[in-house]
Design a protein around this motif. Sequence first.
Motif, PDB file in Angstrom:
ATOM      1  N   ILE A  66       0.819  -1.216   0.000  1.00  0.00           N
ATOM      2  CA  ILE A  66       0.000   0.000   0.000  1.00  0.00           C
ATOM      3  C   ILE A  66       0.853   1.267   0.000  1.00  0.00           C
ATOM      4  O   ILE A  66       0.319   2.375   0.047  1.00  0.00           O
ATOM      5  CB  ILE A  66      -0.959   0.040   1.215  1.00  0.00           C
ATOM      6  CG1 ILE A  66      -0.179   0.056   2.533  1.00  0.00           C
ATOM      7  CG2 ILE A  66      -1.931  -1.145   1.166  1.00  0.00           C
ATOM      8  CD1 ILE A  66      -1.035   0.352   3.758  1.00  0.00           C
ATOM      9  N   GLU A  89      -8.637   2.201   3.361  1.00  0.00           N
ATOM     10  CA  GLU A  89      -8.929   2.496   1.963  1.00  0.00           C
ATOM     11  C   GLU A  89      -7.812   1.989   1.045  1.00  0.00           C
ATOM     12  O   GLU A  89      -8.070   1.431  -0.023  1.00  0.00           O
ATOM     13  CB  GLU A  89      -9.141   3.999   1.783  1.00  0.00           C
ATOM     14  CG  GLU A  89     -10.331   4.562   2.541  1.00  0.00           C
ATOM     15  CD  GLU A  89     -11.664   3.904   2.192  1.00  0.00           C
ATOM     16  OE1 GLU A  89     -11.789   3.299   1.100  1.00  0.00           O
ATOM     17  OE2 GLU A  89     -12.591   3.972   3.020  1.00  0.00           O
ATOM     18  N   ALA A  90      -6.552   2.167   1.467  1.00  0.00           N
ATOM     19  CA  ALA A  90      -5.431   1.693   0.662  1.00  0.00           C
ATOM     20  C   ALA A  90      -5.414   0.172   0.578  1.00  0.00           C
ATOM     21  O   ALA A  90      -5.135  -0.409  -0.479  1.00  0.00           O
ATOM     22  CB  ALA A  90      -4.111   2.205   1.248  1.00  0.00           C
ATOM     23  N   GLN A  92      -8.054  -1.828   0.893  1.00  0.00           N
ATOM     24  CA  GLN A  92      -9.185  -2.258   0.075  1.00  0.00           C
ATOM     25  C   GLN A  92      -8.851  -2.135  -1.417  1.00  0.00           C
ATOM     26  O   GLN A  92      -9.160  -3.026  -2.212  1.00  0.00           O
ATOM     27  CB  GLN A  92     -10.408  -1.405   0.412  1.00  0.00           C
ATOM     28  CG  GLN A  92     -11.678  -1.822  -0.296  1.00  0.00           C
ATOM     29  CD  GLN A  92     -12.907  -1.152   0.286  1.00  0.00           C
ATOM     30  OE1 GLN A  92     -13.482  -1.637   1.254  1.00  0.00           O
ATOM     31  NE2 GLN A  92     -13.298  -0.038  -0.288  1.00  0.00           N
ATOM     32  N   THR A  93      -8.194  -1.038  -1.778  1.00  0.00           N
ATOM     33  CA  THR A  93      -7.784  -0.850  -3.170  1.00  0.00           C
ATOM     34  C   THR A  93      -6.771  -1.902  -3.594  1.00  0.00           C
ATOM     35  O   THR A  93      -6.873  -2.504  -4.671  1.00  0.00           O
ATOM     36  CB  THR A  93      -7.185   0.558  -3.360  1.00  0.00           C
ATOM     37  OG1 THR A  93      -8.176   1.538  -3.042  1.00  0.00           O
ATOM     38  CG2 THR A  93      -6.712   0.759  -4.789  1.00  0.00           C
ATOM     39  N   ALA A  94      -5.790  -2.161  -2.737  1.00  0.00           N
ATOM     40  CA  ALA A  94      -4.741  -3.138  -3.074  1.00  0.00           C
ATOM     41  C   ALA A  94      -5.297  -4.550  -3.195  1.00  0.00           C
ATOM     42  O   ALA A  94      -4.858  -5.331  -4.042  1.00  0.00           O
ATOM     43  CB  ALA A  94      -3.638  -3.101  -2.013  1.00  0.00           C
ATOM     44  N   GLY A  96      -8.525  -5.278  -3.852  1.00  0.00           N
ATOM     45  CA  GLY A  96      -9.609  -5.354  -4.822  1.00  0.00           C
ATOM     46  C   GLY A  96     -10.870  -5.955  -4.255  1.00  0.00           C
ATOM     47  O   GLY A  96     -11.689  -6.509  -4.984  1.00  0.00           O
ATOM     48  N   GLU A  98     -14.045  -5.457  -0.959  1.00  0.00           N
ATOM     49  CA  GLU A  98     -14.651  -4.636   0.077  1.00  0.00           C
ATOM     50  C   GLU A  98     -14.250  -5.151   1.452  1.00  0.00           C
ATOM     51  O   GLU A  98     -14.218  -6.356   1.691  1.00  0.00           O
ATOM     52  CB  GLU A  98     -16.177  -4.655  -0.040  1.00  0.00           C
ATOM     53  CG  GLU A  98     -16.730  -3.885  -1.229  1.00  0.00           C
ATOM     54  CD  GLU A  98     -16.685  -2.379  -0.994  1.00  0.00           C
ATOM     55  OE1 GLU A  98     -16.882  -1.948   0.158  1.00  0.00           O
ATOM     56  OE2 GLU A  98     -16.422  -1.653  -1.968  1.00  0.00           O
TER      57      GLU A  98
END
Length: 235
Positions: A66, A89-90, A92-94, A96, A98
């Motif tokens: 992240i 948030e980082a 969750q993005t990494a 992919g 929820e």
Amino acid sequence: MILGHIGARKGSKGVVRKNFRELNGKPLIDWSLDQLFDHPMVDAVVVSTDDEEIYAHAVAKGALDIGLRPAHLATDTAPKWGVWQHAMEAGQTAAGQEVSAFLDLDCTSPLRLPEDITGALTLFGQEAPDMVMSVCEARKNPYFNLVEPDESGALHVSKPLPGGVWARQAAPKVYEHAASTYVVAPDYLRTAETIYEGRVIPFEMPAERCIDIDSPLDFAMVDFLLADFLKREDT
């Protein structure tokens, strides 16, 4: 996805670089990091840090990539809440996926057991609060043996009750906030500004598993306790 998190800032005034200092054979952070990787209920792990060595170590062990913690979240005064928001948030993005629960283990409280993590996550699933927070029974009680001075300097019980409380067992139960284990609902973490805005419920742990390392004496004491615990496990 249950996202496990550890925050490990580079700076430390009480014990220099304590989060990566060796404790009973491995870096302090690994006592908590290994618990996250080993726990069957945890789906992914992130480490929020401004320390390049700690970050590379965590990613090599399997933490999501992240990036380093933003500078504004790496100061002495940066609130834990903002660090959590960014890490969730980082992560969750990494990943992919929820996040369904954000699980934070405090790096400086390495005496928790896997069963404490299971208990906190289970309580979160059963009660659906905004947050589960680890606590232990307070050693001193404001209804009984915590006192404070009035304007004249005379002492009074901090939280007096009608008729007074004359035995510790008769005092209402109070807790110490134990910086060990937290489970947070993602929507609450995104929208709240501080910890206590919503329904925060206690997960009680034994006081001996809630020792937080904040000084060289704490470090030495936890090192001794870990060595003793491991010795008993081997016998």
